[in-house]
Enzyme design. Structure first.
Site, PDB file in Angstrom:
ATOM      1  N   HIS A 127      15.285 -16.108  76.470  1.00  0.00           N
ATOM      2  CA  HIS A 127      14.872 -14.687  76.539  1.00  0.00           C
ATOM      3  C   HIS A 127      15.875 -13.816  77.293  1.00  0.00           C
ATOM      4  CE1 HIS A 127      11.350 -16.461  74.998  1.00  0.00           C
ATOM      5  NE2 HIS A 127      10.701 -16.659  76.131  1.00  0.00           N
TER       6      HIS A 127
ATOM      7  N   ASP B 150      22.401 -26.058  74.799  1.00  0.00           N
ATOM      8  CA  ASP B 150      22.315 -24.643  75.148  1.00  0.00           C
ATOM      9  C   ASP B 150      22.332 -23.814  73.871  1.00  0.00           C
ATOM     10  OD1 ASP B 150      23.224 -21.928  75.802  1.00  0.00           O
ATOM     11  OD2 ASP B 150      23.576 -22.716  77.814  1.00  0.00           O
TER      12      ASP B 150
ATOM     13  N   GLU C 265      11.868 -13.480  69.697  1.00  0.00           N
ATOM     14  CA  GLU C 265      10.624 -13.271  70.425  1.00  0.00           C
ATOM     15  C   GLU C 265      10.862 -12.791  71.857  1.00  0.00           C
ATOM     16  OE1 GLU C 265       7.780 -16.512  68.133  1.00  0.00           O
ATOM     17  OE2 GLU C 265       8.272 -16.836  70.246  1.00  0.00           O
ATOM     18  N   ASP C 266       9.796 -12.229  72.430  1.00  0.00           N
ATOM     19  CA  ASP C 266       9.774 -11.832  73.838  1.00  0.00           C
ATOM     20  C   ASP C 266      10.901 -10.859  74.182  1.00  0.00           C
ATOM     21  OD1 ASP C 266       7.496 -13.523  74.741  1.00  0.00           O
ATOM     22  OD2 ASP C 266       8.823 -15.112  74.072  1.00  0.00           O
TER      23      ASP C 266
END
Length: 224
Positions: free
Chosen positions: A110, A88, A135-136
């Protein structure tokens, strides 16, 4: 179209111009690392396309690319420079033994809280002049991903840190500056006064962030 984008298309990653269109902007900042031995860590392996892209783009024989994913998947990468870690992204134990990173890319869950926790764990593992990419970040505007926490809003506190540092941040106050007409102005921006000035505004300088770049769908932090 740059080399990194061509590789993204070749290896079918969603970072290419066919999808998110991140790579041409990334290459502007990452090109200087191409011929160097670096340590890169990317969270979110999926089918391994971006891992292959990084290994191809950063071709130095002493480069190491770490791929982290919550799923224990074998993407068939045989390059000895590639190291896969299963776990994780918010578990600090996942990164034990990993340090001296030059580049980190968070393309993981995300989930906004995960992005924050991961940033707070891994930014300290970056070398000076290292690059941290999230990102995202559009998920900050999606209720089911952002919930009560918005990662984009979270990052805005560091804009104050970057700008309070200023160009005179490391100047010794004992040095005279004949070309500066208002010397007290530069002294006030000196590191000697930075923390106390921020404290008056209830602001805290937590990380050595030199600058921040907000792209379309991603954020890049540059370490001092």
């Amino acid at each position: 179209m740059g080399i990194l984008n061509e590789l993204a298309i070749k290896y079918n990653t969603d970072k290419s111009s066919s999808w998110h269109n991140f790579c041409d902007e990334y290459e502007f900042f990452l090109n200087g690392y191409r011929d160097k031995a670096i340590n890169l860590l990317e969270i979110g392996v999926a089918h391994g396309g971006s891992s292959r892209m990084w290994l191809d783009y950063f071709s130095h024989p002493n480069t190491t690319v770490y791929g982290v994913d919550v799923n224990n998947i074998n993407v068939g990468i045989t390059d000895s420079r590639y190291k896969f870690v299963c776990g994780d992204q918010t578990d600090a134990n996942v990164y034990s033994g990993i340090s001296d990173l030059d580049i980190v890319i968070d393309d993981g869950s995300h989930v906004c809280t995960h992005q924050r926790l991961t940033f707070e764990m891994l930014f300290s593992k970056l070398k000076s002049n290292g690059i941290y990419i999230v990102e995202d970040v559009c998920t900050s505007y999606w209720n089911y991903m952002g919930d009560d926490f918005n990662f984009v809003e979270y990052t805005k506190q560091y804009i104050d840190t970057v700008n309070y540092n200023g160009i005179y941040n490391e100047v010794d106050v004992s040095i005279e500056h004949p070309n500066i007409p208002f010397p007290n102005y530069c002294y006030a921006r000196n590191s000697k006064y930075l923390d106390s000035t921020m404290a008056k505004k209830n602001m805290v300088r937590q990380y050595d962030i030199r600058s921040i770049y907000y792209g379309n769908g991603f954020i890049i932090f540059f370490k001092k």
